[in-house]
Every structure is written in C-alpha cells, then in structure tokens.
Design a protein around this motif. Structure first.
Motif, PDB file in Angstrom:
ATOM      1  N   GLU A 152       0.861  -1.177   0.000  1.00 26.67           N
ATOM      2  CA  GLU A 152       0.000   0.000   0.000  1.00 26.67           C
ATOM      3  C   GLU A 152       0.903   1.233   0.000  1.00 26.67           C
ATOM      4  OE1 GLU A 152      -0.567  -2.057   3.081  1.00 26.67           O
ATOM      5  OE2 GLU A 152      -1.539  -3.446   1.690  1.00 26.67           O
ATOM      6  N   THR A 153       0.687   2.097  -0.984  1.00 30.05           N
ATOM      7  CA  THR A 153       1.447   3.339  -1.088  1.00 30.05           C
ATOM      8  C   THR A 153       0.508   4.502  -0.829  1.00 30.05           C
ATOM      9  OG1 THR A 153       3.021   2.426  -2.679  1.00 30.05           O
ATOM     10  CG2 THR A 153       2.797   4.818  -2.619  1.00 30.05           C
ATOM     11  N   SER A 154       0.859   5.341   0.131  1.00 23.49           N
ATOM     12  CA  SER A 154       0.012   6.476   0.482  1.00 23.49           C
ATOM     13  C   SER A 154       0.817   7.766   0.404  1.00 23.49           C
ATOM     14  CB  SER A 154      -0.582   6.306   1.878  1.00 23.49           C
ATOM     15  OG  SER A 154       0.452   6.205   2.843  1.00 23.49           O
ATOM     16  N   LEU A 155       0.115   8.851   0.177  1.00 25.61           N
ATOM     17  CA  LEU A 155       0.737  10.169   0.147  1.00 25.61           C
ATOM     18  C   LEU A 155       0.871  10.669   1.580  1.00 25.61           C
ATOM     19  CD1 LEU A 155       1.717  12.490  -1.706  1.00 25.61           C
ATOM     20  CD2 LEU A 155      -0.623  13.369  -1.673  1.00 25.61           C
ATOM     21  N   ALA A 156       2.101  11.023   1.970  1.00 23.38           N
ATOM     22  CA  ALA A 156       2.336  11.433   3.357  1.00 23.38           C
ATOM     23  C   ALA A 156       1.474  12.619   3.740  1.00 23.38           C
ATOM     24  CB  ALA A 156       3.822  11.760   3.550  1.00 23.38           C
ATOM     25  N   GLN A 157       1.260  13.556   2.791  1.00 21.76           N
ATOM     26  CA  GLN A 157       0.449  14.736   3.087  1.00 21.76           C
ATOM     27  C   GLN A 157      -1.038  14.400   3.194  1.00 21.76           C
ATOM     28  OE1 GLN A 157       2.830  14.465   0.777  1.00 21.76           O
ATOM     29  NE2 GLN A 157       3.876  16.415   0.367  1.00 21.76           N
ATOM     30  N   ASN A 158      -1.454  13.275   2.612  1.00 20.63           N
ATOM     31  CA  ASN A 158      -2.861  12.873   2.657  1.00 20.63           C
ATOM     32  C   ASN A 158      -2.927  11.344   2.679  1.00 20.63           C
ATOM     33  OD1 ASN A 158      -5.610  12.417   2.316  1.00 20.63           O
ATOM     34  ND2 ASN A 158      -5.871  14.152   0.957  1.00 20.63           N
ATOM     35  N   PRO A 159      -2.856  10.717   3.875  1.00 21.94           N
ATOM     36  CA  PRO A 159      -2.805   9.247   3.989  1.00 21.94           C
ATOM     37  C   PRO A 159      -4.026   8.538   3.424  1.00 21.94           C
ATOM     38  CG  PRO A 159      -2.175  10.321   6.053  1.00 21.94           C
ATOM     39  CD  PRO A 159      -2.752  11.381   5.178  1.00 21.94           C
ATOM     40  N   GLU A 160      -5.142   9.272   3.200  1.00 27.02           N
ATOM     41  CA  GLU A 160      -6.334   8.623   2.660  1.00 27.02           C
ATOM     42  C   GLU A 160      -6.178   8.257   1.187  1.00 27.02           C
ATOM     43  OE1 GLU A 160      -9.776  10.950   3.392  1.00 27.02           O
ATOM     44  OE2 GLU A 160      -9.471  11.068   5.552  1.00 27.02           O
ATOM     45  N   LEU A 161      -5.218   8.860   0.524  1.00 31.13           N
ATOM     46  CA  LEU A 161      -4.969   8.538  -0.879  1.00 31.13           C
ATOM     47  C   LEU A 161      -4.006   7.355  -0.937  1.00 31.13           C
ATOM     48  CD1 LEU A 161      -4.524  12.140  -2.346  1.00 31.13           C
ATOM     49  CD2 LEU A 161      -6.620  10.794  -2.098  1.00 31.13           C
ATOM     50  N   VAL A 162      -4.535   6.162  -1.251  1.00 35.11           N
ATOM     51  CA  VAL A 162      -3.762   4.921  -1.186  1.00 35.11           C
ATOM     52  C   VAL A 162      -3.804   4.211  -2.526  1.00 35.11           C
ATOM     53  CG1 VAL A 162      -3.490   2.694  -0.041  1.00 35.11           C
ATOM     54  CG2 VAL A 162      -4.271   4.678   1.270  1.00 35.11           C
ATOM     55  N   LEU A 163      -2.645   3.744  -2.973  1.00 30.24           N
ATOM     56  CA  LEU A 163      -2.539   2.919  -4.167  1.00 30.24           C
ATOM     57  C   LEU A 163      -2.132   1.514  -3.737  1.00 30.24           C
ATOM     58  CD1 LEU A 163      -2.458   2.704  -7.317  1.00 30.24           C
ATOM     59  CD2 LEU A 163      -0.004   3.186  -7.154  1.00 30.24           C
ATOM     60  N   ASN A 164      -2.938   0.522  -4.107  1.00 33.92           N
ATOM     61  CA  ASN A 164      -2.662  -0.874  -3.774  1.00 33.92           C
ATOM     62  C   ASN A 164      -1.938  -1.549  -4.935  1.00 33.92           C
ATOM     63  OD1 ASN A 164      -4.226  -0.946  -1.209  1.00 33.92           O
ATOM     64  ND2 ASN A 164      -5.938  -0.531  -2.591  1.00 33.92           N
ATOM     65  N   THR A 165      -0.897  -2.312  -4.622  1.00 35.24           N
ATOM     66  CA  THR A 165      -0.124  -2.998  -5.655  1.00 35.24           C
ATOM     67  C   THR A 165       0.097  -4.457  -5.283  1.00 35.24           C
ATOM     68  OG1 THR A 165       1.981  -2.344  -4.629  1.00 35.24           O
ATOM     69  CG2 THR A 165       1.094  -0.897  -6.339  1.00 35.24           C
ATOM     70  N   LYS A 166       0.245  -5.266  -6.321  1.00 34.45           N
ATOM     71  CA  LYS A 166       0.591  -6.672  -6.143  1.00 34.45           C
ATOM     72  C   LYS A 166       1.639  -7.014  -7.188  1.00 34.45           C
ATOM     73  CE  LYS A 166      -1.278 -11.378  -5.988  1.00 34.45           C
ATOM     74  NZ  LYS A 166      -2.504 -12.215  -6.105  1.00 34.45           N
ATOM     75  N   THR A 167       2.862  -7.289  -6.755  1.00 34.01           N
ATOM     76  CA  THR A 167       3.980  -7.528  -7.655  1.00 34.01           C
ATOM     77  C   THR A 167       4.403  -8.990  -7.596  1.00 34.01           C
ATOM     78  OG1 THR A 167       4.781  -5.270  -7.325  1.00 34.01           O
ATOM     79  CG2 THR A 167       6.335  -6.854  -8.245  1.00 34.01           C
ATOM     80  N   GLN A 168       4.419  -9.635  -8.752  1.00 32.75           N
ATOM     81  CA  GLN A 168       4.922 -11.002  -8.824  1.00 32.75           C
ATOM     82  C   GLN A 168       6.445 -10.985  -8.704  1.00 32.75           C
ATOM     83  OE1 GLN A 168       2.689 -13.408  -8.858  1.00 32.75           O
ATOM     84  NE2 GLN A 168       1.003 -11.937  -9.084  1.00 32.75           N
ATOM     85  N   LEU A 169       7.022 -12.134  -8.397  1.00 35.94           N
ATOM     86  CA  LEU A 169       8.467 -12.197  -8.212  1.00 35.94           C
ATOM     87  C   LEU A 169       9.237 -11.917  -9.495  1.00 35.94           C
ATOM     88  CD1 LEU A 169       8.836 -15.219  -5.771  1.00 35.94           C
ATOM     89  CD2 LEU A 169       8.543 -12.786  -5.270  1.00 35.94           C
ATOM     90  N   ASN A 170       8.557 -11.982 -10.655  1.00 36.51           N
ATOM     91  CA  ASN A 170       9.219 -11.647 -11.921  1.00 36.51           C
ATOM     92  C   ASN A 170       9.165 -10.150 -12.218  1.00 36.51           C
ATOM     93  OD1 ASN A 170       6.552 -11.266 -12.611  1.00 36.51           O
ATOM     94  ND2 ASN A 170       6.524 -12.803 -14.240  1.00 36.51           N
TER      95      ASN A 170
END
Length: 421
Positions: free
Chosen positions: A100-118
């Motif tokens: 989960e990546t969030s903007l420090a200035q606005n923690p409610e803005l979150v980008l969810n990611t799922k990265t395979q090992l490749n």
C-alpha cells in the motif's frame, strides 16, 4: 537411512519456508530500488529516502521532486508543493509482494499494488469523496466525487489501465467554477523513450466553466478522443492514428455540434524523431548551437519521408456546416533537405477538398469576401447548398479543379520574406 533422509528433507523444507519471506523481502527491496532509479527523468526526480526490511513486512519512503521549470511555476501558482513524500508498506507473500502506497500529506490517498516475483505488477485504487483547499495566486477548493483506477504494468514496461472519475469540481474564490463530469479513460501500450506506443481513449460526458455570476462561459458535451501510436520495426518508422468526436460545444462566440475528425501521421523515422524530441525537451533555451546539432536529425527525418492525412473533418457551426479532407506526402530520398527548403517544397505531393455550406456563410459574412475572390479566380465553385474547393499539390504547383496551376513558391516566398525582415 531412508528415515534419516526423509527427516533431512522435511527439515530442509521447513528451513526453506522459514527463510522464504526473507528472500521475498530481499527481492521486494530490489524491485523498489530499481523502480525508483527508472522513474526519474527530466521532469521529476525520485529518491528512495529509507527502506526498513522486515521478516513479513517492510516499510519504505520515497520522495518525488518536480524538476521541470514550467511545471514548478504552475504548481507554485496554485499553491501546490513541488515535493511529495510517499509511504510504502510492503508485505512478503509466497509468490508475490503486496503493498500500500500512500501520500504522506494525505494518507487517505492509497494505491494498492501486487507484484509477482518476476516484476509484473497489478495496481488499483478507489478514492471516495475528497475536498482539497488550494492557496496560491488563484485560491480554490477542489471537490472530487470519487476516482477508480486499476491496471497492470509488466517488467518490460507494458501498461494497461482503466480510469473512472464521475465528477470533479474546481470552485475558485473569485466565483468561477469549472466542472468535469463522466471522465473515463483506458489504455494499453508502453512508454519507450518517453513516447507512448499503444492505444488510449479519453471520454468526457460534460465540461462546464461558469463565471462568478453563474453564466456558462464554455460548455462541452460528448467528448471522445482515441489515439493509437505504433512502430514498424522493420522500417524503423512511427505511425499515429487520431480520432476525435464532440457532440456539442458552446461559448460566447457561438455553437458547434457533431464534430468528427480522423487524422493520421505515418512514416516518420523513429530514431531521428526521438532524438529531435529529446533535444527539444532537454534544452530550456534554444540557441544557434542547438540548431546546428539538430539539423542532421531533421535531414534524416525528411530523408525517410512521411505522410500526413486528415481523412475526415466535419462540424456543424450554428446553422451551417463545414467539412474538409486533405493529404500531404513527402516521398523518401530527400537528402540534405534543410539546406534547400525551397527545393524541398517542390517534392511534396497531396490534395485537399473543402465544403462550406451557404447557411454558414450567411451566419459569418466575413467568409463571403474570401469565397468571392476564389469564385472570381474560378478555383472554387458554388451551388445551392454551398461552396466547394478542390486542389492538388504536385511538382511544386498547386493545381485546381479548373486546370489552373499556381507555383507553390509564389505563395510561400512572401511569408519567408516577411520572416526574414
């Protein structure tokens, strides 16, 4: 002995399971570190501030700094920061890494990611109603109804995405309001040397600008823009196809409806085109030295030739109608063209057709004078429904439907002389 081997194998499996999250964590850190390096360009600088790797979870912070002077000036005018800190929480799975990546200035803005090992990554975000208060030279409040984004990006740079934003409204302190409704966009392609290769679509239901008295200054409905860029790897050339439709458009000057446009640009030498683009992007102030450097690239681009084609342009304006189509082609083999631009003009081939309805001429009388001159010259024709013009470009001449021909140099020379003065 067999029992001992089984116990050893079981113990090895347990040990592998135990250290696997640590291995995944190391892979995750490598992916983040390499990703940060690849994201920096002449517009933004991306730095990895810190990375704390844990057993099942890691935490990291990245700092994105805008470096493009024009972008910095625009952000400062709106009172927006030019630096953005992002906080990343990374979870180590068996076959993938989620975060989960969030903007420090606005923690409610979150980008969810799922990265395979490749390295292949899926991403998504859902942002509910948000309000942003902006200071600066033009104070305003931004009201975002919601936003949904999802897609994937491969380790080779292949990207696909889907974006939906029901509405966003900008309320300026001056009283002016800008509202965009029904934004939808999707794309499938990749970025190569900052050039998009693939397909993209942008659709907007409506776009409105109101003044401080609530009067519509601009209103646009039913906007749809599609473009596709591709490359011919064998010929090392680029091609772009562009489609634009607008249901209706209104402002204080008049109304337009049913706009439909199709445009194609093809045959551009890829290497020289990208080199020229990069030079312009990386040169804040152009001098004669840059001109000397870019001319060989321009010659290489022209030597390969290209084709520009507006296959369709139709629009209803007030009570009238206008439509046109044209093609401009530069054959391959035009070496050292920049040294003799007048000779280059003689190499172009093409044609154009245009129609202006009688109703449109009546609505805008200033058009009549130009059309009357074309009628007197017998290069345009008139019928009950409107005026038509047809011409061809070949061997350095513009040839009209009536058989008359005009050297193109006679039309271009006055403009070149004016620029020289």
């Amino acid at each position: 002995m067999k029992q001992l081997k089984r116990m050893a194998a079981a113990g090895g499996a347990i040990a592998l399971v135990g250290i696997w999250p640590l291995a995944v964590g190391h892979i995750g850190q490598t992916i983040v570190t390499d990703g940060v390096k690849n994201l920096s360009n002449h517009n933004v600088k991306v730095e990895l501030e810190e990375y704390h790797r844990g057993y099942l979870t890691s935490e990291a912070k990245t700092l994105v700094t805008v470096t493009d002077p024009q972008a910095i000036a625009q952000l400062q005018a709106y009172g927006w920061p030019t630096q953005y800190e992002f906080v990343h929480v990374i979870h180590h799975g068996l076959v993938s890494i989620t975060g989960e990546t969030s903007l420090a200035q606005n923690p409610e803005l979150v980008l969810n990611t799922k990265t395979q090992l490749n390295g292949n990554t899926e991403f998504s975000t859902v942002i509910e109603h948000q309000q942003f208060d902006m200071a600066g030279s033009m104070p305003m409040t931004v009201l975002l109804e919601s936003l949904t984004l999802n897609g994937s990006v491969s380790v080779l740079g292949q990207l696909d995405y889907q974006l939906s934003m029901p509405s966003i409204e900008l309320d300026y302190k001056s009283g002016t309001m800008v509202r965009l409704s029904g934004l939808n966009s999707n794309g499938d392609g990749k970025v190569e040397q900052e050039l998009w290769l693939g397909e993209q679509t942008v659709a907007i239901d409506s776009f409105v600008i109101d003044d401080n008295e609530g009067v519509n200054l601009v209103e646009l409905n039913g906007f749809n823009y599609q473009f596709q860029t591709s490359e011919d790897e064998k010929a090392d050339t680029l091609q772009g196809n562009y489609q634009l439709t607008v249901k209706d458009f209104k402002n204080h000057d008049g109304e337009a409806a049913n706009l439909n446009m199709s445009f194609t640009a093809s045959g551009f030498d890829k290497s020289s085109f990208l080199d020229i683009t990069e030079m312009y992007q990386n040169t804040p102030q152009w001098t004669s030295a840059e001109t000397e450097k870019v001319l060989p690239k321009v010659d290489a681009l022209l030597a390969k030739g290209f084709t520009l084609s507006l296959s369709k342009f139709k629009v209803d304006i007030d009570e009238g109608h206008f439509e046109t189509n044209w093609t401009l082609d530069l054959p391959a083999g035009s070496a050292d063209s920049s040294k003799d631009m007048l000779q280059l003009l003689g190499l172009f081939k093409g044609n154009m057709n245009a129609f202006v309805s009688s109703d449109l001429v009546m609505a805008y009388p200033f058009i009549q004078q130009n059309l009357d001159e074309l009628l007197i010259m017998e290069v345009a024709t008139q019928s009950d429904d409107g005026y038509r013009l047809s011409l061809q470009l070949d061997n350095g001449e513009i040839k009209f439907a009536n058989g008359k021909a005009v050297p193109i140099i006679s039309l271009v020379a006055p403009m070149l002389m004016h620029q020289a003065q």
